[in-house]
Scaffold this motif. Structure first.
Motif, PDB file in Angstrom:
ATOM      1  N   ALA A 159      34.265  48.187  43.445  1.00 29.72           N
ATOM      2  CA  ALA A 159      33.965  47.256  42.356  1.00 29.72           C
ATOM      3  C   ALA A 159      34.790  47.591  41.118  1.00 29.72           C
ATOM      4  O   ALA A 159      35.280  46.691  40.420  1.00 29.72           O
ATOM      5  N   THR A 160      34.970  48.872  40.838  1.00 29.77           N
ATOM      6  CA  THR A 160      35.795  49.289  39.698  1.00 29.77           C
ATOM      7  C   THR A 160      37.241  48.887  39.925  1.00 29.77           C
ATOM      8  O   THR A 160      37.902  48.375  39.012  1.00 29.77           O
ATOM      9  N   LEU A 161      37.755  49.096  41.127  1.00 26.64           N
ATOM     10  CA  LEU A 161      39.124  48.686  41.438  1.00 26.64           C
ATOM     11  C   LEU A 161      39.288  47.177  41.263  1.00 26.64           C
ATOM     12  O   LEU A 161      40.258  46.703  40.664  1.00 26.64           O
ATOM     13  N   ALA A 162      38.331  46.408  41.772  1.00 30.90           N
ATOM     14  CA  ALA A 162      38.391  44.949  41.652  1.00 30.90           C
ATOM     15  C   ALA A 162      38.356  44.504  40.189  1.00 30.90           C
ATOM     16  O   ALA A 162      39.034  43.554  39.811  1.00 30.90           O
ATOM     17  N   ALA A 163      37.598  45.204  39.357  1.00 34.36           N
ATOM     18  CA  ALA A 163      37.512  44.843  37.934  1.00 34.36           C
ATOM     19  C   ALA A 163      38.866  44.970  37.241  1.00 34.36           C
ATOM     20  O   ALA A 163      39.123  44.286  36.247  1.00 34.36           O
ATOM     21  N   TYR A 164      39.736  45.820  37.767  1.00 38.27           N
ATOM     22  CA  TYR A 164      41.080  45.986  37.197  1.00 38.27           C
ATOM     23  C   TYR A 164      42.139  45.192  37.967  1.00 38.27           C
ATOM     24  O   TYR A 164      43.333  45.390  37.771  1.00 38.27           O
ATOM     25  N   GLY A 165      41.705  44.302  38.863  1.00 37.53           N
ATOM     26  CA  GLY A 165      42.641  43.467  39.603  1.00 37.53           C
ATOM     27  C   GLY A 165      43.181  44.108  40.864  1.00 37.53           C
ATOM     28  O   GLY A 165      44.124  43.597  41.457  1.00 37.53           O
ATOM     29  N   ALA A 166      42.599  45.215  41.291  1.00 36.12           N
ATOM     30  CA  ALA A 166      43.100  45.933  42.457  1.00 36.12           C
ATOM     31  C   ALA A 166      42.166  45.788  43.658  1.00 36.12           C
ATOM     32  O   ALA A 166      41.919  46.739  44.392  1.00 36.12           O
ATOM     33  N   ALA A 167      41.680  44.573  43.884  1.00 36.98           N
ATOM     34  CA  ALA A 167      40.782  44.338  45.011  1.00 36.98           C
ATOM     35  C   ALA A 167      41.482  44.547  46.350  1.00 36.98           C
ATOM     36  O   ALA A 167      40.831  44.772  47.369  1.00 36.98           O
TER      37      ALA A 167
END
Length: 182
Positions: free
Chosen positions: A66-74
């Motif tokens: 979820a943290t990765l996705a929040a920075y655009g790294a899904a």
């Protein structure tokens, strides 16, 4: 991979429909259309970050994806195992690299930017004879240290020091494409 083995051993395979009337179907056999090498390209992917825990064996944060996705790294590849975890994060869609680094550091995650993923792509790369052994031998002969590897039917990839990426590409290209039975 069974098809690749049969093709190399001159065994014809017939694919037929099994849920209706039996017809001749498709034949797979050695011929002009299958003479392309198993490895078709070797490339380097320098735009990535490699994540690992600051303390070996520490578990991944529970909300890492979820943290990765929040920075655009899904699209990051995250792996977990009994002995630890790691992740490969492409920089291309990452939002706020500085803030991302800070967030990861705050979670006890080490961010490495000194590695490059060098990948050979093709077909049936894991089928006997696997392309892993000649690839590892070529990298060792070229003096390229590896920090990880990935093998699946369509790709063979190695994490290498960014400074050695060109040498790794050249070594893999020579061993897997430039040689016989590539």
């Amino acid at each position: 991979e069974a098809v690749e083995w049969a093709r190399r051993n001159g065994i014809e395979i017939r694919c037929v429909q099994t849920d209706g009337p039996r017809e001749v179907g498709t034949k797979i056999k050695q011929g002009g259309g299958l003479e392309q090498g198993r490895v078709v390209a070797v490339t380097a992917h320098p735009g990535l970050l490699v994540l690992a825990p600051d303390h070996p064996g520490a578990p991944a944060p529970p909300d890492l994806e979820a943290t990765l996705a929040a920075y655009g790294a899904a699209d990051a590849e995250v792996w977990r195992g009994p002995g630890g975890w790691g992740a490969r994060v492409p920089k291309q869609n990452l939002h706020g690299l500085g803030a991302f680094r800070e967030a990861m550091t705050g979670l006890g995650i080490r961010v490495r930017e000194d590695l490059t993923l060098v990948t050979a792509v093709g077909r049936a790369l894991a089928a006997p004879p696997s392309k892993l052994r000649p690839a590892r031998e070529a990298l060792a002969e070229a003096g390229v240290a590896t920090h990880g590897q990935l093998l699946d039917p369509g790709r063979l990839a190695f994490l290498v020091d960014a400074a050695q990426a060109d040498a790794a590409v050249a070594a893999l290209h020579g061993a897997l494409i430039g040689g016989d039975d590539a």
